[in-house]
Design a protein around this motif. Structure first.
Motif, PDB file in Angstrom:
ATOM      1  N   ILE A 223       0.829  -1.208   0.000  1.00  0.00           N
ATOM      2  CA  ILE A 223       0.000   0.000   0.000  1.00  0.00           C
ATOM      3  C   ILE A 223       0.866   1.261   0.000  1.00  0.00           C
ATOM      4  O   ILE A 223       1.637   1.483   0.935  1.00  0.00           O
ATOM      5  CB  ILE A 223      -0.916   0.012   1.243  1.00  0.00           C
ATOM      6  N   PRO A 224       0.723   2.129  -1.008  1.00  0.00           N
ATOM      7  CA  PRO A 224       1.450   3.408  -0.984  1.00  0.00           C
ATOM      8  C   PRO A 224       0.796   4.405  -0.033  1.00  0.00           C
ATOM      9  O   PRO A 224      -0.408   4.349   0.236  1.00  0.00           O
ATOM     10  CB  PRO A 224       1.360   3.886  -2.440  1.00  0.00           C
ATOM     11  N   ASP A 225       1.591   5.335   0.447  1.00  0.00           N
ATOM     12  CA  ASP A 225       1.074   6.332   1.391  1.00  0.00           C
ATOM     13  C   ASP A 225      -0.034   7.190   0.786  1.00  0.00           C
ATOM     14  O   ASP A 225      -0.950   7.618   1.496  1.00  0.00           O
ATOM     15  CB  ASP A 225       2.213   7.247   1.867  1.00  0.00           C
ATOM     16  N   LEU A 226       0.055   7.436  -0.516  1.00  0.00           N
ATOM     17  CA  LEU A 226      -0.959   8.273  -1.150  1.00  0.00           C
ATOM     18  C   LEU A 226      -2.346   7.658  -0.975  1.00  0.00           C
ATOM     19  O   LEU A 226      -3.332   8.362  -0.738  1.00  0.00           O
ATOM     20  CB  LEU A 226      -0.645   8.476  -2.631  1.00  0.00           C
ATOM     21  N   PHE A 227      -2.439   6.350  -1.087  1.00  0.00           N
ATOM     22  CA  PHE A 227      -3.725   5.691  -0.881  1.00  0.00           C
ATOM     23  C   PHE A 227      -4.216   5.908   0.550  1.00  0.00           C
ATOM     24  O   PHE A 227      -5.395   6.215   0.783  1.00  0.00           O
ATOM     25  CB  PHE A 227      -3.624   4.195  -1.170  1.00  0.00           C
ATOM     26  N   MET A 228      -3.326   5.765   1.522  1.00  0.00           N
ATOM     27  CA  MET A 228      -3.745   5.943   2.914  1.00  0.00           C
ATOM     28  C   MET A 228      -4.189   7.387   3.174  1.00  0.00           C
ATOM     29  O   MET A 228      -5.162   7.625   3.905  1.00  0.00           O
ATOM     30  CB  MET A 228      -2.608   5.558   3.866  1.00  0.00           C
ATOM     31  N   ARG A 229      -3.522   8.333   2.548  1.00  0.00           N
ATOM     32  CA  ARG A 229      -3.944   9.723   2.712  1.00  0.00           C
ATOM     33  C   ARG A 229      -5.315   9.953   2.089  1.00  0.00           C
ATOM     34  O   ARG A 229      -6.156  10.659   2.642  1.00  0.00           O
ATOM     35  CB  ARG A 229      -2.900  10.660   2.091  1.00  0.00           C
ATOM     36  N   ARG A 230      -5.558   9.326   0.934  1.00  0.00           N
ATOM     37  CA  ARG A 230      -6.879   9.442   0.296  1.00  0.00           C
ATOM     38  C   ARG A 230      -7.957   8.814   1.195  1.00  0.00           C
ATOM     39  O   ARG A 230      -9.085   9.313   1.264  1.00  0.00           O
ATOM     40  CB  ARG A 230      -6.864   8.749  -1.067  1.00  0.00           C
ATOM     41  N   VAL A 231      -7.617   7.721   1.866  1.00  0.00           N
ATOM     42  CA  VAL A 231      -8.565   7.112   2.800  1.00  0.00           C
ATOM     43  C   VAL A 231      -8.849   8.056   3.958  1.00  0.00           C
ATOM     44  O   VAL A 231     -10.016   8.296   4.318  1.00  0.00           O
ATOM     45  CB  VAL A 231      -8.014   5.765   3.336  1.00  0.00           C
ATOM     46  N   MET A 232      -7.803   8.614   4.529  1.00  0.00           N
ATOM     47  CA  MET A 232      -7.966   9.520   5.667  1.00  0.00           C
ATOM     48  C   MET A 232      -8.756  10.770   5.279  1.00  0.00           C
ATOM     49  O   MET A 232      -9.539  11.303   6.074  1.00  0.00           O
ATOM     50  CB  MET A 232      -6.591   9.931   6.218  1.00  0.00           C
ATOM     51  N   GLU A 233      -8.536  11.219   4.035  1.00  0.00           N
ATOM     52  CA  GLU A 233      -9.158  12.461   3.579  1.00  0.00           C
ATOM     53  C   GLU A 233     -10.404  12.221   2.741  1.00  0.00           C
ATOM     54  O   GLU A 233     -10.943  13.146   2.132  1.00  0.00           O
ATOM     55  CB  GLU A 233      -8.120  13.264   2.795  1.00  0.00           C
ATOM     56  N   LYS A 234     -10.835  10.927   2.639  1.00  0.00           N
ATOM     57  CA  LYS A 234     -12.055  10.536   1.925  1.00  0.00           C
ATOM     58  C   LYS A 234     -12.016  10.961   0.457  1.00  0.00           C
ATOM     59  O   LYS A 234     -12.998  11.478  -0.097  1.00  0.00           O
ATOM     60  CB  LYS A 234     -13.294  11.099   2.622  1.00  0.00           C
ATOM     61  N   GLY A 235     -10.875  10.687  -0.163  1.00  0.00           N
ATOM     62  CA  GLY A 235     -10.718  10.996  -1.580  1.00  0.00           C
ATOM     63  C   GLY A 235     -11.013   9.791  -2.454  1.00  0.00           C
ATOM     64  O   GLY A 235     -11.413   8.723  -1.981  1.00  0.00           O
ATOM     65  N   SER A 236     -10.822   9.960  -3.760  1.00  0.00           N
ATOM     66  CA  SER A 236     -11.039   8.866  -4.712  1.00  0.00           C
ATOM     67  C   SER A 236      -9.713   8.167  -4.996  1.00  0.00           C
ATOM     68  O   SER A 236      -8.637   8.659  -4.663  1.00  0.00           O
ATOM     69  CB  SER A 236     -11.644   9.398  -6.009  1.00  0.00           C
ATOM     70  N   TRP A 237      -9.816   6.999  -5.656  1.00  0.00           N
ATOM     71  CA  TRP A 237      -8.626   6.204  -5.967  1.00  0.00           C
ATOM     72  C   TRP A 237      -8.835   5.565  -7.336  1.00  0.00           C
ATOM     73  O   TRP A 237      -9.938   5.093  -7.647  1.00  0.00           O
ATOM     74  CB  TRP A 237      -8.407   5.124  -4.911  1.00  0.00           C
ATOM     75  N   THR A 238      -7.786   5.559  -8.134  1.00  0.00           N
ATOM     76  CA  THR A 238      -7.889   5.039  -9.492  1.00  0.00           C
ATOM     77  C   THR A 238      -7.009   3.808  -9.648  1.00  0.00           C
ATOM     78  O   THR A 238      -5.861   3.786  -9.192  1.00  0.00           O
ATOM     79  CB  THR A 238      -7.468   6.112 -10.517  1.00  0.00           C
ATOM     80  N   LEU A 239      -7.578   2.804 -10.296  1.00  0.00           N
ATOM     81  CA  LEU A 239      -6.871   1.549 -10.544  1.00  0.00           C
ATOM     82  C   LEU A 239      -6.415   1.503 -11.994  1.00  0.00           C
ATOM     83  O   LEU A 239      -7.155   1.887 -12.907  1.00  0.00           O
ATOM     84  CB  LEU A 239      -7.783   0.356 -10.250  1.00  0.00           C
ATOM     85  N   PHE A 240      -5.194   1.006 -12.216  1.00  0.00           N
ATOM     86  CA  PHE A 240      -4.608   0.932 -13.550  1.00  0.00           C
ATOM     87  C   PHE A 240      -4.044  -0.450 -13.813  1.00  0.00           C
ATOM     88  O   PHE A 240      -3.762  -1.216 -12.881  1.00  0.00           O
ATOM     89  CB  PHE A 240      -3.443   1.932 -13.682  1.00  0.00           C
ATOM     90  N   SER A 241      -3.837  -0.735 -15.090  1.00  0.00           N
ATOM     91  CA  SER A 241      -3.010  -1.879 -15.452  1.00  0.00           C
ATOM     92  C   SER A 241      -1.567  -1.409 -15.507  1.00  0.00           C
ATOM     93  O   SER A 241      -1.270  -0.355 -16.080  1.00  0.00           O
ATOM     94  CB  SER A 241      -3.410  -2.439 -16.818  1.00  0.00           C
ATOM     95  N   PRO A 242      -0.625  -2.168 -14.919  1.00  0.00           N
ATOM     96  CA  PRO A 242       0.776  -1.725 -14.919  1.00  0.00           C
ATOM     97  C   PRO A 242       1.366  -1.589 -16.321  1.00  0.00           C
ATOM     98  O   PRO A 242       2.346  -0.875 -16.502  1.00  0.00           O
ATOM     99  CB  PRO A 242       1.489  -2.816 -14.116  1.00  0.00           C
ATOM    100  N   SER A 243       0.762  -2.238 -17.296  1.00  0.00           N
ATOM    101  CA  SER A 243       1.257  -2.089 -18.670  1.00  0.00           C
ATOM    102  C   SER A 243       1.031  -0.677 -19.196  1.00  0.00           C
ATOM    103  O   SER A 243       1.721  -0.229 -20.118  1.00  0.00           O
ATOM    104  CB  SER A 243       0.564  -3.107 -19.582  1.00  0.00           C
ATOM    105  N   ASP A 244       0.096   0.053 -18.589  1.00  0.00           N
ATOM    106  CA  ASP A 244      -0.178   1.433 -18.995  1.00  0.00           C
ATOM    107  C   ASP A 244       0.556   2.459 -18.139  1.00  0.00           C
ATOM    108  O   ASP A 244       0.712   3.615 -18.544  1.00  0.00           O
ATOM    109  CB  ASP A 244      -1.684   1.713 -18.931  1.00  0.00           C
ATOM    110  N   VAL A 245       0.974   2.031 -16.941  1.00  0.00           N
ATOM    111  CA  VAL A 245       1.664   2.967 -16.023  1.00  0.00           C
ATOM    112  C   VAL A 245       2.915   2.278 -15.468  1.00  0.00           C
ATOM    113  O   VAL A 245       3.078   2.115 -14.265  1.00  0.00           O
ATOM    114  CB  VAL A 245       0.717   3.394 -14.875  1.00  0.00           C
TER     115      VAL A 245
END
Length: 972
Positions: A486-508
């Motif tokens: 889990i990256p910290d950015l995800f945890m911050r989005r959880v704490m701050e009730k933000g959105s999260w985007t899922l990708f295929s690693p072949s694109d990112v």
């Protein structure tokens, strides 16, 4: 077989056919049951027939519930399941076959009924057994007055001779020597004779003695040492080929040791270089008296799993084993004998213990000594199957595996070569799962692997469900561990009730190698492109929804574990040469991996209990132990057999090791500090500071002697940034969200100056592993674990072992509270003191069990350790009455406190946790307010007396590791 009866017996006309066993015993290896027999009370030995157990249990249900109540299909199914459990338990107690006394079987039936929650039936069964025992005692007394004394004969070397009772009693007296007035040979002798029959083989006499001593462990924990000494006697007979008294063993050790090494080399088990040592000098350095330190579980585990054998006959005694391990680790030393003796001293004294692969293989022809291997899997078919092949090779030679699968493209992603769509990560993970099952480390222990996936991967939602028992089984991995990265950015989005985007690693593709602020910049840019429709497939959802699903699956299946990518990377000393893409099988190793490097770690643990003095850490002794341990671990790197070239290249370049600890709970008991207290958190801080300080100092001393590790230049060590300093780096990268105490007590500036002068020998030095097996060997609680139960059962490939808290028994004896009723209560209340009224509150707090400790105490103590550690720690979370809020609070706290990883979540329901004294059929202790002789009914007293006679195991049965089921200790 005796059966249970209620106060009003069931009608004698009722007939009930024995239930079908679903071939419970068919799960056993073919012909396995033929190895087992039953000894009746008259001494007759008959065939073991599990169906008779089912009949007895069905009669017990009939006696309590009547014909109508017990005749239903559901009751038959219950009896069927209980019978299976009883048979399994019996077979585990004697994995190689043997004879069960009828009482052993009945004890297991009673235990099965209690564990199954059928307390009324169990109660009736106990009372019936007690009445029958009293009747038999009266009959025996009458008969013995009239009957002449009989002479018992044994078969020894094919001859029928009279049993030498004085010699047998002398052996038992020696086994009980110096263990206090509460330990006596008399009950062992009585129980042994009860289990013998005329013409019994002499080896069975000694086995019966061991089993007899085992039954007394729950009465007094010192009987575990008696049992171990009797086991030592039988081991010596096997190894040395003759029957010797315990006092005679020491005289034979030096001669036997040299022969052991020669035998091992002749049978192509040991490296012939071991014969080049001065074996006489090493033999003279052995300390046979240390054989008496073992408890029963420890010695039985060594015998079953670790001692070398030729054609199933052991060739090692315990001290010979430790010296052989020490010799294997000293092969490249200049003064090999002196170093081997130094290494032997810390092992045989139980001050330090190397990990299981090192103990298995040190000094052997193929010395695979490392514990953990970490790999990253590329996004192409050749690379994927090459990685699976590497898993098989590493697992074959006893390595636990951590795989990073984040780079593999997601379901529905475009495949350029075929112009088709990818099936995603999951189908490949099914292959990984089955490979781990198929390659089982030469039968010594099961293969084990943990797969990591980063939280932005488009397959993450399906990944979360891999361990579910429902759904398409082709997309499930029931034997493999999984973990969220889990990256910290995800945890911050959880704490701050933000959105999260899922990708295929072949694109990112670059997100895999980015962390901290660098990751955030790239990720936000990809999110913006996805919002414009430039990246497909992708998916956006509320971060809190994904977090909730993570916690829900963790609660439901125990997986995937929660681990934090940025804490592992930002605080990594080696971030200048690579990225940490995953942890290992047990979440304590945090090392770089790449297409050219498979990370390797070598483990061993300090016994913290052995390093206390005057109520605090004994720094002088700890410094000596850690210096020797670090030298041993560093030697592993050069001696180790590497099944994969990438592992060898990585290990020789960075030279990481993982020094850990065990016996933390034992140290708290010795200091009279409750686990759930500020004092315990402070002790965790100070003890870990000491271990880390001395470990880092030892590594820089080794660097002065042997040279720096080759990738030292540019590391955090090289920059003067120590692990305690790197907390600031994490706080900067997160923009806050780091709340941890940062006080210190030792001279860290002196260490910085020393490292600046001499460098470091090892890129990483400290990691706290679970120590599942090596803590059993030396007889302390595992790792940093709280005590699971004050009276419990440990299960492994050696069988089931009653383990009782010796510190608790000591305190209860001091208070005059240790008696048969207390034993019974501990069994009934799953090893917990909380519901037992007469136990003082301070004793309850000190001996609170894992599920009685609020999980935040575990996290707080772990946070104080983590600030000093350059890798991570295997942190199990225990939670009674788990709820969504409690899970959410606990794992957010772990992140805020800067933890790098967590391990298993272990939960119990609120109902189970709060089992109270008012439940129907309970057998609670006497209230502290009850008058003398009162407070327990006659029936309760009879039940207490009957249960106190059990050769049984308490209702608590924990496997500290899911892969320890009951046999694998891949983590140690």
């Amino acid at each position: 077989m005796p059966t249970a009866r209620a106060a009003t017996p069931a009608p004698t006309t009722a007939r009930t056919a024995p239930p079908t066993l679903k071939d419970a015993v068919s799960a056993a290896p073919s012909g396995a049951l033929a190895q087992y027999q039953i000894m009746r009370r008259n001494g007759a030995v008959v065939v073991f027939e599990p169906a008779k157990i089912a009949v007895a249990m069905m009669k017990a249900f009939l006696a309590v519930h009547g014909t109508q109540g017990a005749a239903s299909a559901s009751v038959r199914e219950v009896v069927d399941e209980l019978t299976q459990n009883v048979v399994r338990a019996l077979m585990r107690s004697r994995p190689g076959g043997g004879t069960f006394h009828i009482e052993d079987v009945q004890d297991q039936v009673e235990l099965g009924l209690m564990r199954g929650g059928h307390h009324e039936v169990a109660r009736a069964y106990v009372l019936y057994r007690e009445r029958r025992a009293q009747e038999r005692a009266q009959q025996a007394a009458t008969a013995s007055a009239a009957a002449p004394a009989t002479v018992l004969h044994v078969l020894e070397k094919g001859e029928r001779v009279a049993l030498d009772l004085p010699a047998l009693k002398a052996l038992f007296d020696q086994a009980c020597a110096n263990l206090g007035t509460d330990v006596s040979s008399a009950p062992i002798l009585d129980e042994t004779l009860r289990n013998l029959y005329d013409g019994v083989p002499v080896d069975e006499v000694y086995k019966a003695a061991i089993l007899a001593a085992r039954t007394l462990i729950e009465k007094d924990p010192d009987y575990t040492y008696v049992t171990a000494r009797l086991l030592l006697h039988t081991i010596a007979k096997e190894v040395l080929g003759e029957t010797l008294s315990l006092s005679q063993l020491g005289e034979r050790y030096p001669e036997h040791f040299a022969q052991c090494i020669r035998t091992g080399v002749q049978n192509e088990l040991l490296d012939e270089r071991l014969q080049q040592y001065d074996l006489a000098r090493l033999g003279a350095a052995l300390k046979p008296e240390r054989d008496l330190q073992f408890d029963y579980l420890g010695l039985q585990t060594l015998y079953d799993r670790y001692f070398l054998h030729v054609k199933k006959s052991r060739i090692e005694m315990p001290q010979s084993f430790f010296m052989r391990v020490a010799m294997g680790l000293a092969l490249n030393e200049i003064d090999r004998e002196a170093r081997a003796i130094e290494f032997y001293e810390v092992l045989s004294s139980f001050d330090f213990m190397s990990s299981t692969p090192t103990l298995f293989n040190s000094g052997t022809l193929r010395s695979q000594l490392s514990s953990c291997y970490l790999t990253t899997v590329p996004d192409d078919l050749d690379g994927i199957y090459e990685s699976i092949k590497e898993n098989a090779l590493l697992s074959k030679f006893a390595g636990g595996l951590g795989n990073d699968w984040t780079r593999v493209r997601a379901l529905g992603s475009h495949i350029k070569g075929t112009n088709g769509e990818s099936q995603g990560v999951v189908p490949f993970l099914k292959v990984v799962n089955d490979t781990a099952v198929a390659v089982n480390q030469g039968g010594k222990r099961k293969g084990a692997v943990c797969t990591y996936l980063e939280t932005w991967h488009l397959d993450i939602e399906e990944f979360l469900e891999l361990r579910k028992n429902t759904g398409d089984d082709r997309r499930r991995t029931h034997d493999m561990n999984t973990a969220n990265w889990i990256p910290d950015l995800f945890m911050r989005r959880v704490m701050e009730k933000g959105s999260w985007t899922l990708f295929s690693p072949s694109d990112v593709p670059d997100l895999h190698d980015r962390f901290g602020a660098d990751f955030e910049r790239a990720y936000v840019a990809y999110e913006e492109r996805a919002a414009r429709g430039e990246i497909q497939p992708s998916k956006t959802l509320p971060a809190i929804d994904l977090w909730r699903k993570m916690l829900s699956m963790l609660f439901e299946t125990g997986h995937p574990w929660i681990t934090f990518k940025d804490a592992c990377n930002v605080r990594s000393p080696q971030q200048h040469v690579g990225v940490v893409h995953s942890s290992n099988l047990c979440t304590e190793i945090t090392l770089n991996t790449s297409d050219t490097e498979t990370a390797v770690c070598n483990l061993g643990s300090v016994n913290l209990l052995q390093h206390l003095k005057d109520g605090s850490v004994d720094h002088e002794k700890l410094k000596r132990t850690v210096a020797t341990a670090m030298r041993m671990l560093d030697n592993v790197i050069d001696i180790n057999y590497y099944a994969v070239k990438k592992a060898r290249d990585s290990n020789l370049r960075h030279r990481p090791v993982g020094l850990g600890l065990m016996g933390f709970q034992d140290a708290l008991y010795a200091l009279h500090i409750p686990y759930a207290s500020e004092q315990a958190v402070e002790f965790a801080d100070r003890s870990m500071e000491a271990i880390c300080y001395h470990a880092y100092w030892a590594s820089t001393e080794l660097a002065a002697e042997r040279g720096k590790y080759s990738s030292f230049k540019g590391s955090l060590w090289d920059k003067g940034v120590l692990p305690i300093d790197s907390i600031q780096l994490l706080e900067q990268a997160r923009g806050g969200y780091v709340e941890v105490d940062r006080t210190s007590t030792l001279d860290w500036d002196a260490l910085r100056a020393k490292i600046a002068k001499d460098g470091m020998r090892n890129s990483n030095c400290v990691a706290i592993a679970p120590t599942a097996t090596i803590s059993n060997i030396i007889g302390v609680d595992a790792s940093i674990e709280p005590c699971f139960g004050n009276l419990s059962v440990k299960s492994n490939l050696s069988g089931e072992f009653t383990v009782i808290n010796q510190y608790l028994v000591r305190d209860l004896k001091r208070l005059g509270l240790w008696d048969d009723v207390m034993v019974m209560d501990l069994k009934h209340f799953d090893g917990s003191l909380r519901p037992i009224d007469r136990v003082p509150q301070d004793i309850k707090q000190l001996y609170a069990t894992a599920f009685e400790i609020e999980p935040q105490w575990l996290v707080e103590a772990a946070a104080r350790r983590q600030k000093w550690i350059d890798q991570a720690q295997s942190l199990n979370i225990y939670m009674a009455g788990a709820s969504g809020k409690k899970l959410d609070d606990t794992y957010k706290l772990a992140w805020l406190r800067g933890l790098k990883t967590t391990y298993y979540l272990r939960t119990t329901s609120a109902t189970h946790a709060e089992k109270s004294t008012v439940h129907s059929g309970n057998l609670n202790a006497v209230s502290s307010s009850a008058p003398a002789g009162g407070g327990v009914s006659a029936l309760d007293a009879a039940a207490a007396q009957a249960r106190a006679q059990m050769d049984a195991t308490p209702a608590t049965d924990i496997k500290f590791c899911a892969i320890d089921d009951p046999g694998c200790e891949a983590c140690q």
